[in-house]
Design a protein around this motif. Structure first.
Motif, mmCIF file in Angstrom:
data_model
loop_
_atom_site.group_PDB
_atom_site.id
_atom_site.type_symbol
_atom_site.label_atom_id
_atom_site.label_comp_id
_atom_site.label_asym_id
_atom_site.label_seq_id
_atom_site.Cartn_x
_atom_site.Cartn_y
_atom_site.Cartn_z
ATOM 1 N N VAL A 234 99.314 0.267 32.235
ATOM 2 C CA VAL A 234 99.245 1.731 32.253
ATOM 3 C C VAL A 234 99.229 2.263 30.832
ATOM 4 N N THR A 247 99.898 8.615 33.070
ATOM 5 C CA THR A 247 99.327 8.801 34.398
ATOM 6 C C THR A 247 99.307 7.486 35.158
ATOM 7 N N ASN A 249 97.665 6.072 38.497
ATOM 8 C CA ASN A 249 96.680 6.385 39.523
ATOM 9 C C ASN A 249 96.842 5.473 40.736
ATOM 10 N N PRO A 275 100.908 13.689 43.137
ATOM 11 C CA PRO A 275 99.594 14.284 42.868
ATOM 12 C C PRO A 275 99.505 15.783 43.117
ATOM 13 N N GLN A 305 97.640 8.986 47.701
ATOM 14 C CA GLN A 305 96.529 8.684 46.814
ATOM 15 C C GLN A 305 96.380 9.778 45.764
ATOM 16 N N GLY A 306 96.049 9.375 44.539
ATOM 17 C CA GLY A 306 95.828 10.348 43.475
ATOM 18 C C GLY A 306 96.606 10.012 42.213
ATOM 19 N N ASP A 307 96.635 10.954 41.282
ATOM 20 C CA ASP A 307 97.285 10.755 39.987
ATOM 21 C C ASP A 307 98.740 11.217 40.023
ATOM 22 N N TRP A 308 99.631 10.270 39.824
ATOM 23 C CA TRP A 308 101.046 10.565 39.674
ATOM 24 C C TRP A 308 101.345 10.667 38.177
ATOM 25 N N LYS A 309 102.286 11.523 37.830
ATOM 26 C CA LYS A 309 102.662 11.685 36.429
ATOM 27 C C LYS A 309 104.067 11.107 36.228
#
Length: 597
Positions: A234, A247, A249, A275, A305-309
């Motif tokens: 990452v 990020t 993903n 997300p 699903q998607g972008d986690w911060k």
């Protein structure tokens, strides 16, 4: 380096799980095991006070446990000296409390006098025999320095220990228990031969390290390799005392678990946002947290699903490595071929393969389109392997394979993306007979059940028989001469290291015995078909005279010997002790090889 070992462990676990399906099978099941049964086998003799004075091996085993699925896997532990000091039978993980029980057991281990590797191996095999689930993938992970130190007063001899160790190895081999050995060499007294032999004979893999600090990374690689997952780097950051955002993903809804490992020598704190932008507590119902002095592991259960911060705060100037390993609910199955079909030289076989999630076929075409799929076709007569790209434009992987010769073939599909890969089981096609094997009619009857008509004898029959025998013998001799070179064996072993051009880090030396190959093999096969090193398939080794190797290379790949570029187009001869380096173009890595007899 921890992340590399995670992917290796998972890869190994998965590679050992691939069975072979026959052509008549109605459908091939996925080679990916749903769960594993692991025995952690550790030498706790006094010699480990020097090899691992800070008990980093304990921390490494605890990280391995944390990376396992939240439910379903089994773990056993055997701690040995010249006897079994402590043992924990296979425990099925059903909750965080089960993992904590295992980690508490590890923390309670103490050291003792003397060492007898056979004792530990025998007990680890028994633990799997007594508690392994037939539907799980078994494995043994051994941490030791490879040296015996027997108690003379007991009367036990080295010969007795060796015999019992050989018997335990044979049992592990027969039952399909791969042994992954991690040799600790802090005091320079590692017995590499013993540990490498354990791994080679059981289908496992051997690692060595001069520093116990590398153990968490090695165990992580083993874990990832065994499950055919890839460690996704990452980000590496240098802490500044404030929160720094990265990020994470999650690529699709088939992710069962996302393991975020945070490696650092100093304490860290983390925040998480999903997300949609919502802050998620760490820990919470669907977010598990495990921490130790050397790592933090955040496990997302069925993440969206998607972008986690992820926001991470550490001690200023501390280097923090963040990596990601997904556990997927995905299987890959190759569609069965018609059992009544005939196959002969020149035929084209239509191949199709599908993904399955929770037992149901995946029909989302975008999941297929995000992957690269190939058909791996092995000619069992010559050893040649073809890699044929498959079409992924719809919710299926499909392609065509031509039977170019009257040979036997093994076919399997491999699909991969950035965070994992899957392989189907194997389909076998025999183009020598031209048909799928079927039971012949009963002797003395026609298919319709009538009595066969007797033919008049002929005085020429004996000549036809003799002529047929002569032709068969001639064909056999010709076939033997043609196959002689293609089935020649290899001697010795290859020492393999991989140098990362970006970080300057070099993997631990791996000793690859060549006796398993016949006729020829590629460098890619020697590297266990690692996807990122696919370019290495351009280099082909064949047996040479006087126990030497011949290396031939294709265009676009550079080989150096003694600091000079070597011409491999006509064959580069390697004798024992020769070293070469192979610089890859698609990734900034160099493969270092040494041939030994």
């Amino acid at each position: 380096m921890l992340q590399r070992i995670v992917s290796l462990l998972l890869l190994i676990l998965f590679v050992t799980a691939a069975p072979i399906a026959s052509l008549q099978a109605s459908a091939a099941t996925s080679a990916a095991p749903s769960h594993i049964d692991a025995v952690l086998l550790i030498d706790v003799s006094n010699s480990m006070n020097k090899s691992d004075k800070n008990k980093i091996a304990n921390e490494a085993m605890k990280m391995f446990i944390d990376m396992l699925s939240a439910q379903g896997d089994k773990v056993g532990i055997v701690a040995y000296t010249d006897k079994v000091q402590r043992e924990k039978a296979l425990l099925q993980i059903s909750s965080a409390g089960d993992k904590q029980d295992l980690k508490d057991f590890i923390d309670g281990l103490s050291r003792g006098a003397y060492t007898d590797i056979a004792v530990g191996m025998e007990e680890a095999v028994k633990v799997l025999e007594n508690g392994s689930d037939p539907g799980h993938e078994p494995m043994i992970v051994m941490l030791a320095d490879g040296n015996n130190d027997l108690d003379e007063s007991s009367g036990r001899t080295q010969s007795q220990s060796d015999q019992e160790l050989d018997a335990a190895i044979e049992t592990a081999k027969q039952k399909g228990y791969p042994v992954y050995t991690i040799g600790l060499n802090a005091d320079g007294k590692l017995n590499k031969g013993i540990l490498a032999g354990l791994s080679d004979k059981t289908g496992g893999k051997a690692f060595t390290t001069d520093s116990a600090d590398d153990l968490p990374q090695i165990l992580s690689e083993i874990f990832a390799s065994h499950l055919k997952l890839k460690v996704v780097p990452v980000q590496s950051i240098t802490a500044n005392g404030s929160y720094q955002e990265v990020t994470v993903n999650v690529p699709n809804s088939s992710v069962l678990e996302a393991n975020i490992s945070i490696m650092s020598s100093q304490p860290v704190t983390a925040k998480l946002t999903d997300p949609s932008g919502k802050s998620i507590a760490i820990p919470s119902d669907d977010v598990l947290l495990s921490k130790s002095s050397s790592y933090s592991l955040i496990k997302l259960i069925s993440p969206e699903q998607g972008d986690w911060k992820l926001q991470v705060k550490g001690v200023p100037k501390d280097k923090i490595d963040i990596n990601l390993v997904f556990n997927y609910d995905l299987e890959l199955k190759i569609d069965a071929l018609p059992s009544a079909a005939t196959y002969k030289k020149g035929d084209k076989v239509e191949i199709s393969s599908h993904l399955f999630s929770n037992g149901a076929q995946v029909t989302l075409s975008n999941l297929y389109q995000d992957m690269k799929a190939v058909l791996l076709a092995t000619d069992l007569d010559t050893g040649d392997v073809q890699e044929i790209p498959l079409d992924n434009s719809a919710a299926v992987f499909k392609g065509t394979f031509e039977l170019k010769d009257s040979h036997e073939y093994e076919l399997k599909v491999r699909a991969e993306e950035s965070s994992f890969y899957r392989e189907s089981d194997v389909l076998k096609i025999n183009a020598k007979t031209g048909t799928v094997a079927t039971s012949p009619p009963a002797a003395g009857t026609k298919p319709g059940g009538e009595e066969p008509a007797l033919e008049k004898s002929s005085s020429k029959t004996p000549y036809f028989i003799i002529g047929g025998i002569v032709l068969l013998l001639a064909a056999a001799v010709a076939f033997w001469l043609l196959r002689k070179n293609s089935t020649r064996g290899f001697v010795g072993q290859m020492v393999v290291e991989v140098l990362d051009g970006n970080t300057g880090e070099k993997t631990y030396p791996q000793y690859k015995k060549l006796s398993a190959f016949r006729g020829k093999f590629t460098l890619h096969q020697l590297l266990q078909l690692a996807p990122e090193l696919k370019e290495s398939e351009k280099l082909v080794f064949t047996p040479g005279k006087n126990d030497r190797l011949l290396l031939r290379g294709g265009e676009g790949i550079s080989v150096e010997r003694s600091g000079r570029v070597a011409d491999t187009s006509r064959g580069l001869e390697l004798k024992s002790g020769d070293r070469i380096s192979v610089a890859l173009q698609t990734v900034d890595k160099t493969i270092l090889l040494e041939y030994l007899i």
